[in-house]
Design an enzyme around this catalytic site. Structure first.
Site, PDB file in Angstrom:
ATOM      1  N   GLN A 194       0.822  -1.222   0.000  1.00  0.00           N
ATOM      2  CA  GLN A 194       0.000   0.000   0.000  1.00  0.00           C
ATOM      3  C   GLN A 194       0.850   1.264   0.000  1.00  0.00           C
ATOM      4  O   GLN A 194       0.390   2.318  -0.424  1.00  0.00           O
ATOM      5  CB  GLN A 194      -0.945   0.022   1.214  1.00  0.00           C
ATOM      6  CG  GLN A 194      -2.043  -1.014   1.167  1.00  0.00           C
ATOM      7  CD  GLN A 194      -3.098  -0.746   0.096  1.00  0.00           C
ATOM      8  OE1 GLN A 194      -3.247   0.355  -0.413  1.00  0.00           O
ATOM      9  NE2 GLN A 194      -3.839  -1.784  -0.265  1.00  0.00           N
ATOM     10  N   CYS A 232     -10.154  -7.768   0.237  1.00  0.00           N
ATOM     11  CA  CYS A 232      -9.946  -9.205   0.417  1.00  0.00           C
ATOM     12  C   CYS A 232     -10.857  -9.781   1.483  1.00  0.00           C
ATOM     13  O   CYS A 232     -11.219 -10.934   1.435  1.00  0.00           O
ATOM     14  CB  CYS A 232      -8.512  -9.488   0.812  1.00  0.00           C
ATOM     15  SG  CYS A 232      -7.388  -9.072  -0.484  1.00  0.00           S
TER      16      CYS A 232
HETATM   17  N1  PLP Z   1      -0.460  -6.539   1.295  1.00  0.00           N
HETATM   18  C1  PLP Z   1      -1.270  -5.495   1.443  1.00  0.00           C
HETATM   19  C2  PLP Z   1      -1.002  -4.492   2.529  1.00  0.00           C
HETATM   20  C3  PLP Z   1      -2.373  -5.332   0.599  1.00  0.00           C
HETATM   21  O1  PLP Z   1      -3.188  -4.290   0.767  1.00  0.00           O
HETATM   22  C4  PLP Z   1      -2.598  -6.301  -0.407  1.00  0.00           C
HETATM   23  C5  PLP Z   1      -3.771  -6.205  -1.296  1.00  0.00           C
HETATM   24  O2  PLP Z   1      -4.741  -5.542  -0.997  1.00  0.00           O
HETATM   25  C6  PLP Z   1      -1.688  -7.361  -0.533  1.00  0.00           C
HETATM   26  C7  PLP Z   1      -0.636  -7.461   0.340  1.00  0.00           C
HETATM   27  C8  PLP Z   1      -1.867  -8.418  -1.579  1.00  0.00           C
HETATM   28  O3  PLP Z   1      -1.475  -7.944  -2.864  1.00  0.00           O
HETATM   29  P1  PLP Z   1      -2.036  -8.692  -4.163  1.00  0.00           P
HETATM   30  O4  PLP Z   1      -3.454  -8.251  -4.338  1.00  0.00           O
HETATM   31  O5  PLP Z   1      -1.140  -8.216  -5.279  1.00  0.00           O
HETATM   32  O6  PLP Z   1      -1.894 -10.138  -3.921  1.00  0.00           O
END
Ligand code: PLP
Length: 412
Positions: free
Chosen positions: A201, A350
């Protein structure tokens, strides 16, 4: 119906530069970077140049002169600028960092400590939970009101600490954690502790470099910075690479310095680099913060009465606003806004489909009922004042329509 997209922490719109770089690779430069013929070499040059763009953005422009100019010169031995490994997502970069470091210690897991925070994204939290089930001692440092509990960290850092994984900025509250102080404390206690930050982020949204925060590993993701989904990267320091302290968990053809086998997603990688360059590379974070700090004031002034901003006590990313609404649950409001072409989310994207209350919001200090009524608005440098004002007006209308609450939008 016009669209007001305020869910940029979930994902961003790919930039023109990113789309055109991906199209160019898909339509003409479609060789495999591992092939030895000239089409393969062209593809390898694109890969090399994309890697250099990411390295410049993460380490600062001063390393430019040291980077390999062509794939033919790409060094096998780790260089002072470390290694940049392309992965299939930010999640995969986090998993590679955590499992890559711990793999070697599985047999004596109970002897080692792994430290993280209580408000990580599941991409870090779930690997930690899994490693706990294998016997590692796992510790979660508090982040109440968006502040990393440095006293707790000091008491937990012991010479048997193997890994300290702290996110740089929180995806739900925007809180920026003081990882620099934490990593320096950790390195004082033990020179062998490995410091990883999930900067998914924070990358390109706030100024930092690997050396300014003292990280040994950094995870980033393409789709948060105006490139397509399905690409991420893990940077590892030269020292870690030289001492082979990270092991692969995907085995195969030996791509990405044998740390992440599998033919690279070259269209996505080229788009990632093009987006990063267009954002301003290493300077992107400063410009983005300045622009978004002003927009945040516009949002703040226009919020309907009764809406509470959960503002971190320390530094925070101004483009992420966590708002607790005067209603029992956020979902009907998300639907209402969506029916009016306004897109925001409840906590992180997520976890939005899971009926559990957001762990990062509870860690911040919200009660379960407040967390259930909390939404996340995340804008972008291209968001306009009018869009934020319109969002606030419709939010006020939604509160009145759905809950019969008389809302007064402050007069500006
Ligand atoms: N880490 C953080 C802080 C995130 O906000 C996200 C996704 O929202 C991720 C990891 C995961 O990234 P990706 O969507 O590319 O798997």
């Amino acid at each position: 119906m016009s669209v007001i997209y305020l869910d940029n922490s979930a994902t961003t719109k790919p930039s023109e530069e990113a789309i055109s770089a991906a199209l160019s690779v898909l339509s003409s430069e479609y060789g495999n970077p591992s092939s030895v013929h000239s089409m393969g070499k062209n593809a390898a040059d694109i890969l090399n140049s994309a890697r250099n763009s990411l390295l410049r953005a993460l380490l600062g422009d001063e390393i430019s002169s040291r980077l390999p100019k062509s794939s033919a010169l790409s060094p096998v031995a780790p260089q002072p600028y470390g290694r940049l490994i392309f992965t299939g997502s930010g999640t995969e970069a986090d998993n590679l960092a955590i499992f890559g470091v711990t793999q070697h210690y599985l047999k004596n897991a109970e002897k080692y400590k792994l430290i993280t925070t209580d408000s990580e994204h599941p991409a870090v939290r779930e690997p930690y939970e899994y490693l706990k089930s294998l016997g590692f001692q796992t510790v979660y440092i508090g982040t109440k009101n968006g502040i990393l509990d440095m006293e707790q960290l000091k008491s937990e850092l012991t010479p048997n600490t193997l890994l300290l994984s702290l996110m740089l900025a929180n995806n739900e509250t925007g809180a920026i954690y003081d990882v620099k102080t934490a990593f320096s404390l950790a390195h004082e206690i033990s020179k062998d502790v490995i410091c990883h930050t999930d900067a998914v982020q924070a990358f390109q949204k706030t100024p930092f470099t690997a050396s300014s925060i003292g990280a040994d590993m950094i995870s980033v993701s393409a789709h948060k910075v105006h490139a397509p989904k399905g690409v991420g990267a893990l940077w590892i320091s030269c020292e870690l690479a030289r001492r082979s302290r990270i092991r692969p968990h995907i085995l195969g053809g030996g791509q990405e310095y044998a740390l992440r086998s599998g033919t690279e997603n070259l269209p996505g990688i080229a788009a990632f680099a093009a987006a990063v360059d267009a954002n301003g590379g290493a300077s992107a974070g400063k410009a983005f913060t300045e622009r978004c700090a002003r927009l945040r004031c516009v949002l703040r002034d226009a919020l309907p009465n009764g809406v509470r901003e959960n503002i971190p006590e320390g530094d925070y990313l101004p483009h992420i606003a966590s708002l607790t609404l005067p209603i029992p649950r956020s979902q009907p409001m998300l639907n209402y806004l969506s029916s009016r072409g306004i897109y925001i989310s409840a906590g992180s994207a997520c976890s939005a489909r899971k009926p559990t209350v957001s762990a990062p919001l509870l860690a911040f200090g919200l009660s379960s009922s407040d967390a259930a009524a909390t939404v996340r608005v995340s804008f972008d440098a291209s968001t306009t004042d009018d869009e934020l004002t319109e969002f606030c007006n419709v939010l006020g209308e939604g509160l009145a329509t759905l809950y019969g609450k008389k809302q007064q939008t402050p007069i500006r």
